[in-house]
Design a protein around this motif. Structure first.
Motif, short mmCIF file in Angstrom:
data_model
loop_
_atom_site.label_atom_id
_atom_site.label_comp_id
_atom_site.label_asym_id
_atom_site.label_seq_id
_atom_site.Cartn_x
_atom_site.Cartn_y
_atom_site.Cartn_z
N ASN A 61 -58.03 5.33 -29.43
CA ASN A 61 -57.69 6.59 -30.10
C ASN A 61 -57.06 6.34 -31.46
O ASN A 61 -57.33 7.04 -32.43
CB ASN A 61 -56.74 7.41 -29.23
CG ASN A 61 -57.44 8.03 -28.02
OD1 ASN A 61 -58.66 8.18 -28.03
ND2 ASN A 61 -56.68 8.36 -27.00
N ALA A 64 -59.78 5.38 -33.95
CA ALA A 64 -60.50 6.55 -34.45
C ALA A 64 -59.72 7.25 -35.55
O ALA A 64 -60.27 7.65 -36.58
CB ALA A 64 -60.80 7.52 -33.29
N THR A 105 -63.36 14.47 -35.32
CA THR A 105 -62.54 13.52 -34.58
C THR A 105 -63.23 13.05 -33.32
O THR A 105 -63.19 11.87 -32.97
CB THR A 105 -61.18 14.18 -34.23
OG1 THR A 105 -60.53 14.56 -35.44
CG2 THR A 105 -60.30 13.19 -33.48
N LEU A 108 -65.73 10.40 -34.15
CA LEU A 108 -65.08 9.13 -34.44
C LEU A 108 -64.59 8.46 -33.16
O LEU A 108 -64.68 7.24 -33.01
CB LEU A 108 -63.92 9.35 -35.41
CG LEU A 108 -64.31 9.60 -36.87
CD1 LEU A 108 -63.09 10.03 -37.67
CD2 LEU A 108 -64.95 8.38 -37.49
N LYS A 109 -64.07 9.26 -32.24
CA LYS A 109 -63.60 8.69 -30.98
C LYS A 109 -64.77 8.12 -30.18
O LYS A 109 -64.66 7.06 -29.55
CB LYS A 109 -62.87 9.76 -30.15
CG LYS A 109 -61.48 10.09 -30.67
CD LYS A 109 -60.78 11.06 -29.75
CE LYS A 109 -59.36 11.34 -30.25
NZ LYS A 109 -58.64 12.29 -29.37
N ALA A 112 -65.74 5.01 -31.91
CA ALA A 112 -64.72 3.97 -31.70
C ALA A 112 -64.88 3.30 -30.35
O ALA A 112 -64.45 2.16 -30.16
CB ALA A 112 -63.32 4.57 -31.83
#
Length: 283
Positions: A61, A64, A105, A108-109, A112
């Motif tokens: 997390n 990210a 987000t 991105l998570k 990631a």
């Protein structure tokens, strides 16, 4: 978080930020080998590494969030600080535009979850995830990841103009929300040039990994896990993320035919050459 310094004989110094109570033994072992890995990078690229490089071990997390902050730092237009209403309104508009075009987000998570390491060129640091889901990964696996990311560091130190050029193109693409609709041909040309640059940037380390991993990191395994296989399969169905994954393969194929070592490779990192090598520019 504990900061430990790993020095080497050369001009680069590593500052590793870890939690000694939670870091996995293989990852900790790999970090102690950073000086040797840096020497291999210098030998294989012909570029020297210098300065102080933070290497941060964190959770996914946080990675990210760091990726988002790094992207914002690199592409946010440089604004004049002023109390005037016009500048304040302009800044608000820039932030709204940036948020509209930046990956969400949750994207991105998701991304990631596949990232085993990243060089954040805006922050000038390397981040590595420390996850219990990857307990089967060996020290050599992490060494290979660090080798890849240190090549990115060497690229940025040797050819900062290309990284500035990439940031500038990203900024232009994000500047006008209606650009894609008003001038689709120009927008496609710019995104194609940006992808071409990133194919060079990702292709070099991926190719060098492919030809050296067995010799340098013989105990690297290929454990991926069902969850990551599923996420990667989903990413291949999304045009933008598939384009990112394709940069590695296309770039490695290019370096099969061209030297990945200086001085020959330096030509490909010139912005005007990098942006056209794989670009599909509209006529």
């Amino acid at each position: 978080i504990y900061c430990s310094e790993v020095s080497m004989a050369g001009p680069i110094r590593f500052q590793c930020y870890i939690n000694p109570r939670t870091i996995s033994a293989p990852l900790k072992e790999a970090l102690t080998d950073l000086p040797r890995i840096a020497s291999l990078v210098e030998k294989d690229t012909g570029w020297s590494l210098s300065g102080t490089l933070p290497v941060r071990v964190t959770d996914r997390n946080s990675i990210a969030q760091s990726m988002r902050e790094d992207l914002q730092k690199r592409v946010m237009p440089v604004l004049r600080y002023s109390d005037s209403k016009e500048v304040t309104q302009s800044k608000i508009a820039d932030i709204k535009t940036l948020n509209k075009f930046m990956p969400k987000t949750w994207v991105l998570k998701l991304g990631a979850s596949l990232v085993m390491g990243a060089y954040l060129c805006g922050k000038k640091e390397v981040v590595i995830p420390n996850s219990s889901r990857h307990h089967r990964l060996t020290a050599d696996y992490y060494r290979s990841v660090l080798y890849h990311e240190l090549i990115h560091v060497a690229q940025d130190q040797r050819h900062p103009a290309l990284f500035d050029h990439v940031n500038g193109m990203s900024r232009e693409i994000m500047k006008e929300p209606e650009a894609r609709l008003l001038n689709r041909s120009k927008w496609k040309d710019m995104t194609s040039k940006l992808n071409s640059c990133m194919t060079i940037v990702e292709g070099q380390p991926f190719y060098l990994q492919k030809i050296h991993d067995k010799q340098y990191f013989p105990n690297k395994n290929k454990f991926i896990g069902f969850r990551n296989m599923l996420i990667k399969a989903i990413f291949t169905l999304i045009p933008d993320t598939k384009k990112k994954l394709d940069q590695y393969g296309s770039g490695a194929d290019f370096f099969k035919l061209h030297s990945a070592q200086s001085p020959v490779v330096d030509e490909f990192f010139q912005p005007q050459i990098a942006e056209t090598r794989f670009a599909k520019v509209s006529g």
